[in-house]
Scaffold this active site. Structure first.
Site, short mmCIF file in Angstrom:
data_model
loop_
_atom_site.label_atom_id
_atom_site.label_comp_id
_atom_site.label_asym_id
_atom_site.label_seq_id
_atom_site.Cartn_x
_atom_site.Cartn_y
_atom_site.Cartn_z
N TYR A 1 -19.56 2.99 -14.12
CA TYR A 1 -19.23 1.72 -14.79
C TYR A 1 -17.87 1.81 -15.47
CZ TYR A 1 -19.10 -1.81 -18.45
OH TYR A 1 -18.69 -2.83 -19.29
N TYR B 1 -13.51 -4.46 -25.12
CA TYR B 1 -14.54 -4.85 -26.08
C TYR B 1 -15.17 -3.60 -26.68
CZ TYR B 1 -14.84 -8.99 -22.91
OH TYR B 1 -14.62 -10.07 -22.10
N SER C 1 -13.50 -2.50 -21.43
CA SER C 1 -14.47 -1.96 -22.37
C SER C 1 -13.93 -0.74 -23.10
CB SER C 1 -15.72 -1.56 -21.59
OG SER C 1 -16.58 -0.81 -22.41
N ASP D 1 -19.89 -15.60 -5.11
CA ASP D 1 -19.37 -14.27 -5.40
C ASP D 1 -17.86 -14.34 -5.68
OD1 ASP D 1 -18.57 -11.63 -5.42
OD2 ASP D 1 -19.41 -11.14 -3.45
N LYS E 1 -14.09 -0.09 -14.65
CA LYS E 1 -13.24 -0.83 -15.61
C LYS E 1 -11.83 -0.25 -15.63
CE LYS E 1 -16.13 -3.84 -17.14
NZ LYS E 1 -15.94 -5.24 -16.80
P1 NAD Z 1 -23.70 -10.40 -18.17
O1 NAD Z 1 -24.39 -9.62 -17.13
O2 NAD Z 1 -24.52 -11.18 -19.12
O3 NAD Z 1 -22.64 -11.40 -17.49
C1 NAD Z 1 -21.96 -11.09 -16.31
C2 NAD Z 1 -22.09 -12.30 -15.39
O4 NAD Z 1 -21.39 -12.03 -14.16
C3 NAD Z 1 -23.55 -12.61 -15.01
O5 NAD Z 1 -23.79 -14.00 -15.24
C4 NAD Z 1 -23.63 -12.27 -13.52
O6 NAD Z 1 -24.55 -13.12 -12.85
C5 NAD Z 1 -22.20 -12.49 -13.07
N1 NAD Z 1 -21.77 -11.70 -11.90
C6 NAD Z 1 -21.93 -10.37 -11.67
N2 NAD Z 1 -21.34 -10.03 -10.51
C7 NAD Z 1 -20.80 -11.16 -9.98
C8 NAD Z 1 -20.06 -11.47 -8.81
N3 NAD Z 1 -19.75 -10.52 -7.91
N4 NAD Z 1 -19.65 -12.74 -8.60
C9 NAD Z 1 -19.96 -13.72 -9.49
N5 NAD Z 1 -20.66 -13.50 -10.62
C10 NAD Z 1 -21.07 -12.23 -10.87
O7 NAD Z 1 -22.73 -9.40 -18.96
P2 NAD Z 1 -21.91 -9.64 -20.30
O8 NAD Z 1 -22.52 -8.82 -21.37
O9 NAD Z 1 -21.70 -11.09 -20.53
O10 NAD Z 1 -20.55 -8.93 -19.89
C11 NAD Z 1 -19.47 -9.66 -19.33
C12 NAD Z 1 -18.36 -8.68 -18.97
O11 NAD Z 1 -17.98 -7.98 -20.14
C13 NAD Z 1 -18.78 -7.63 -17.94
O12 NAD Z 1 -17.71 -7.43 -17.05
C14 NAD Z 1 -19.02 -6.40 -18.78
O13 NAD Z 1 -18.77 -5.22 -18.06
C15 NAD Z 1 -18.01 -6.59 -19.90
N6 NAD Z 1 -18.39 -5.87 -21.12
C16 NAD Z 1 -19.59 -6.15 -21.71
C17 NAD Z 1 -19.98 -5.46 -22.86
C18 NAD Z 1 -21.31 -5.73 -23.53
O14 NAD Z 1 -21.71 -4.94 -24.39
N7 NAD Z 1 -22.01 -6.80 -23.21
C19 NAD Z 1 -19.12 -4.47 -23.41
C20 NAD Z 1 -17.90 -4.23 -22.78
C21 NAD Z 1 -17.55 -4.95 -21.63
#
Ligand code: NAD
Ligand code: UDP
Length: 335
Positions: free
Chosen positions: A148, A176, A124, A58, A152
């Protein structure tokens, strides 16, 4: 440079790992696998030609993270770990505040204790809410409507306070827009769990026959074809934006925020048509009611990122669709 990448087994993080390693950096992933799979580490290694280090745990565990900082003389952190489902955050806000906000807080405490002074954070475009003008620039008023988005925004604000109190710190928040697509090897990509919430993974699953029909949420928006318009950005362009942000921090301190998008909007129907062309499949769809909380149109002003980060998205909608389809096909052959 030795870089700690949180959430590096996830969708975006795995692409960031590949880009950082291709640029010669040493990558240390911390991921608790709450939304990803360990075998992603092997796939990153296959693309990059060497393996990133992987620590399961974590990001909010201060002692655990401090130990990694010390052992590997980490110089920079790219922080992507967190939960990301808007709908789930409305139902379980505490889960989002705990994991996203408290997790980040632990990470920032560990950084301060070990004097790690460079951070790139995944924020985001959701923090802008319903756009008051287009394209949306970084000065656009912020308006969040769910836990959410609030998590952020809160993390961005915490980072603003922390960097104001520590002049040696350099922080870049990357906002993003709509990341889609996959690495062109087809080895890494997005693995949605259960029913996908987002457009592209849903389209992919309909094209592959896993789901019958796509619901297009709203055909009566004030957009050219009535469907929602978004700034879809190829995940590899987005990943390269992280490398650019890291390079920016080699000569800049203080708090900064940049939009990562293409600066162009495409409608849901345009996305479906492009996907059909690239995949050679039909994507059956039906028009449905608007989804609550959706905005009609959103796309980024990317001038600031282009100027300051010397970065620009180069891949087009066709690349986003073909790579997402390739990833889906590789997944299907593995199943
Ligand atoms: P994802 O869920 O595929 O990846 C997030 C990773 O973080 C996962 O592998 C999960 O296991 C890990 N994780 C979660 N909580 C954790 C913790 N407490 N300790 C360690 N690991 C932890 O999501 P993603 O799409 O790759 O997004 C990555 C980041 O980008 C996120 O913070 C998300 O909010 C942000 N984001 C994503 C999008 C999108 O459309 N995908 C858009 C804007 C922002
Ligand atoms: N969308 C849709 N059907 C779906 C999922 C999404 O019509 O099954 C639409 C949605 O209404 C929006 C666009 O596709 O106009 C992008 O939605 P997504 O959830 O991918 O991103 P976000 O809402 O975060 O911009």
């Amino acid at each position: 440079m030795n870089i700690l990448l949180t959430g590096g087994c996830g969708y975006i993080g795995s692409h960031v790992a590949v880009v950082l390693m291709s640029a010669g950096h040493q990558v240390f992933i911390v991921d608790d696998l709450s939304n990803s799979r360990r075998d992603v580490v092997g796939n990153i290694a296959e693309i990059a030609g060497r393996s990133p280090a992987f620590y399961e745990g974590d990001v909010g565990d201060v002692a655990f993270v401090r130990d990694i900082f010390r052992r590997h003389q980490i110089e920079a952190v790219i922080h992507l770990a967190g939960f990301k489902s808007v709908g789930e955050s409305v139902q379980w806000p505490l889960k989002y505040y705990q994991n996203n906000i408290c997790g980040s807080l632990g990470l920032f405490q560990a950084m301060e204790a070990e004097s790690v002074s460079k951070l790139v954070f995944s924020s985001s475009a959701t923090i802008y809410g319903d756009p008051q003008y287009l394209p949306v620039d970084e000065a656009h008023p912020q308006h969040v409507t769910n836990a959410y988005g609030r998590s952020k925004l809160h993390i961005e604000d915490m980072l603003r306070d922390i960097s104001a109190s520590r002049p040696s710190l350099g922080v870049v928040c990357l906002r993003y827009f709509n990341p889609v697509g996959a690495h062109d090897s087809g080895l890494i990509g997005e693995y949605p769990r259960g029913i996908p919430n987002n457009l592209m993974p849903y389209v992919v699953q309909v094209a592959s026959g896993k789901r019958e029909v796509l619901s297009v949420f709203g055909g009566d928006y004030p957009t050219p074809d009535g469907t929602g318009v978004r700034d879809f950005i190829h995940v590899m362009d987005l990943a390269e934006g992280h490398l650019a942000a890291l390079n920016f921090l080699s000569s800049n301190k203080g708090w900064h925020a940049f939009n990562l998008g293409t600066g162009r909007g495409f409608s849901v129907l345009e996305m479906i048509r492009a996907f059909e062309k690239e995949s050679g499949r039909t994507v059956p769809f039906r028009m449905a009611a608007r989804r609550e909380g959706d905005v009609a149109c959103s796309y980024a002003d990317v001038q600031s990122a282009e100027r300051a980060l010397k970065w620009k998205a180069t891949r087009v909608l066709e690349d986003m669709c073909s790579s997402a389809w390739l990833f889906q096909n590789r997944l299907s052959t593995k199943d």
